[in-house]
Design an enzyme around this catalytic site. Structure first.
Site, PDB file in Angstrom:
ATOM      1  N   PRO A 282       8.849  -4.374  -1.836  1.00  0.00           N
ATOM      2  CA  PRO A 282       9.850  -3.532  -2.501  1.00  0.00           C
ATOM      3  C   PRO A 282       9.523  -2.066  -2.228  1.00  0.00           C
ATOM      4  CG  PRO A 282       8.246  -4.311  -4.101  1.00  0.00           C
ATOM      5  CD  PRO A 282       7.872  -4.922  -2.786  1.00  0.00           C
ATOM      6  N   ASP A 458       4.986   1.023  -0.918  1.00  0.00           N
ATOM      7  CA  ASP A 458       5.190  -0.226  -1.647  1.00  0.00           C
ATOM      8  C   ASP A 458       5.150   0.081  -3.136  1.00  0.00           C
ATOM      9  OD1 ASP A 458       4.974  -2.747  -2.856  1.00  0.00           O
ATOM     10  OD2 ASP A 458       3.753  -3.567  -1.235  1.00  0.00           O
ATOM     11  N   HIS A 459       6.280  -0.129  -3.804  1.00  0.00           N
ATOM     12  CA  HIS A 459       6.381   0.242  -5.218  1.00  0.00           C
ATOM     13  C   HIS A 459       5.519  -0.648  -6.115  1.00  0.00           C
ATOM     14  CE1 HIS A 459       8.136   2.938  -8.034  1.00  0.00           C
ATOM     15  NE2 HIS A 459       9.251   3.155  -7.354  1.00  0.00           N
ATOM     16  N   ARG A 460       4.956  -1.725  -5.558  1.00  0.00           N
ATOM     17  CA  ARG A 460       4.091  -2.588  -6.377  1.00  0.00           C
ATOM     18  C   ARG A 460       2.721  -1.960  -6.608  1.00  0.00           C
ATOM     19  NH1 ARG A 460       4.233  -7.935  -2.806  1.00  0.00           N
ATOM     20  NH2 ARG A 460       3.899  -6.295  -1.238  1.00  0.00           N
ATOM     21  N   CYS A 462       1.996   1.477  -6.615  1.00  0.00           N
ATOM     22  CA  CYS A 462       2.020   2.762  -7.322  1.00  0.00           C
ATOM     23  C   CYS A 462       3.454   3.144  -7.652  1.00  0.00           C
ATOM     24  CB  CYS A 462       1.359   3.856  -6.487  1.00  0.00           C
ATOM     25  SG  CYS A 462       2.285   4.306  -4.999  1.00  0.00           S
TER      26      CYS A 462
END
Length: 488
Positions: A282, A458-460, A462
């Site tokens: 994501p 990758d928003h997972r 940070c």
């Protein structure tokens, strides 16, 4: 006369299951020595020369240039030059007892006993050519080298449905250990396991491994085969391609088809990696315009005093490694366990990947321990890596060990790009072209050297605040470079 020994295409590392035969360096009838290069093959990572583990006379070449060969399939047959007294002629039934390849590439004991000449060769092989596994060496130096011969049956591996015995599991584990690539265990599977997966349509990219470091074992593939949901019979609609080729027309557009180009080698690997990145990560993107005038002027001053001055990219690489030390969340990897749980893996060091466009496609060799290098040292290593990458000579370790990627697409004359993250990394920083733009300096309009930085992350691992903090750190360093470049 001695029987020809068959050398199988060895495991080339990084979980690669095939290679394209580029050219032969030998011909049938040639006399070759141990470790002599016999062929050049192109994998999804690089072009490498394959050395022979056998000495003797070339009896047969298994493949033509341009042909794609599977790992574990015959590459070359070599007839050893007999030494000493010739072995006694075998009795009629002996050919059945001849050294037979087991599933893991070992000769059976009965065969070795029946052929003293084979046992003599085994002693020779224990010395080890050191090069059967390209880039990682044979196990010969450890005194446990295994003979590699043509397999008894290509279907034998698909038969076992019951739980493997303790002895078979031990042999499987040994084979897996021999095919590991340092620093990247989870993606490497033995030829035996890869072939089993290929024959049953199991996608190894989505299969969690139960072995050490996420290593995919035979039992993992067997479990996937027995699972009700795994019934891949979708790869048969190829007959429709044949009529299209013969008619020469595309049924959808009505246009004549001018050519068909197979997706293979580096292009195939890039496509698979980018697809996986888009489907699993994501991602989010942040960008900022940066006044690079001070950096450009600093480099001009250094160039006036010395002829050996790094380019602008090594300076930016120095700022990136400093930024990753402050924001280490972007220098990580996400690992998914077999139960679906996830972990963020951090590293004690930075392997900075440098995206390089080559004739074979986009590759990303990495500068190892980049945080320890000065701008000059980074400049030398970046030049070396891009050069070997464009020649197709970069090693699997150089191409598969990055922790963060820096992409200078400004050399192509573009300002920005929403880049795709180089899986399994979690971020990529892009640098656009540096051009003259109007810029407000101390309340007045001026013409400055401006570039655009784009960070995809990758928003997972940070949130936007961390990503923006890192991007602003690099931007500030470009605008005020002297503070970070005391050790050029």
């Amino acid at each position: 006369m001695s029987e020809a020994r068959v050398f199988l295409l060895p495991d080339l590392g990084e979980g690669l299951t095939e290679a394209e035969l580029v050219s032969w360096h030998v011909s049938v009838g040639d006399t070759i020595s141990v470790d002599q290069p016999i062929a050049e093959v192109e994998t999804a990572k690089s072009t490498v020369e394959v050395p022979s583990p056998y000495a003797g006379i070339v009896a047969e070449l298994h493949g033509q240039p341009g042909e794609t060969l599977d790992v574990g399939k015959p590459l070359i047959s070599v007839t050893p030059v007999s030494t000493g007294e010739p072995a006694a002629a075998p009795e009629p039934a002996e050919p059945v007892v001849e050294p037979v390849e087991t599933e893991l590439g070992e000769s059976t004991d009965s065969a070795a006993d029946a052929h003293p000449e084979a046992e003599a060769y085994r002693e020779e092989e224990k010395a080890g050519s050191g090069n059967v596994l390209i880039g990682y060496g044979t196990p010969g130096g450890h005194g446990v080298a295994k003979r590699t011969r043509a397999r008894k049956s290509s279907v034998a591996v698909a038969e076992p449905s019951e739980a493997p015995s303790a002895e078979t599991k031990e042999l499987d584990d040994l084979s897996l250990l021999r095919t590991r690539v340092p620093g990247k265990l989870g993606a490497v599977i033995s030829p035996l396991v890869r072939r089993m997966a290929r024959e049953h349509g199991v996608d190894l990219g989505d299969l969690p491994g139960s072995g050490e470091g996420g290593l995919i074992m035979r039992k993992d593939v067997e479990a996937a085969i027995s699972a009700p949901s795994v019934e891949p019979v979708e790869t048969k609609p190829q007959p429709s391609v044949e009529p299209v080729e013969t008619q020469g027309l595309d049924p959808r557009t009505g246009l004549a088809i001018s050519s068909r180009t197979p997706v293979k080698g580096v292009r195939k690997a890039v496509a698979a990696n980018m697809t996986r990145s888009r489907s699993e990560i994501p991602e989010a993107t942040v960008w900022v315009d940066v006044d690079a005038t001070a950096l450009v002027e600093l480099r001009k001053e250094l160039k006036a005093a010395s002829s050996e001055v790094p380019g602008l990219l090594p300076f930016i690489a120095r700022f990136v490694t400093a930024g990753l030390k402050k924001y280490p969340e972007l220098n990580t990897r996400i690992e998914t366990a077999s139960d679906g749980s996830q972990e963020i893996v951090s590293f004690d060091g930075i392997n900075l990947g440098i995206a390089a466009q080559t004739d074979r496609g986009l590759v990303v060799p990495s500068v190892r321990a980049a945080e320890k290098l000065t701008a000059r040292e980074l400049d030398a290593e970046i030049r070396r890596l891009t050069d070997v990458a464009r020649q197709g000579k970069a090693t699997p370790t150089e191409l598969g060990s990055g922790t963060f990627t820096l992409n200078n697409y400004g050399v192509f004359g573009v300002d920005g790009s929403a880049a795709i993250i180089n899986h399994p990394e979690v971020a990529i920083l892009g640098v656009g072209r540096i051009i003259d733009k109007p810029w407000v300096v101390n309340g007045e309009l001026a013409v400055r050297k401006v570039t655009e930085l784009t960070l995809t992350f990758d928003h997972r691992v940070c949130d936007g605040g961390t990503a923006a903090g890192f991007l602003r750190f690099v931007a500030d360093a470009i605008e005020n470079p002297n503070s970070l470049l005391a050790d050029i």
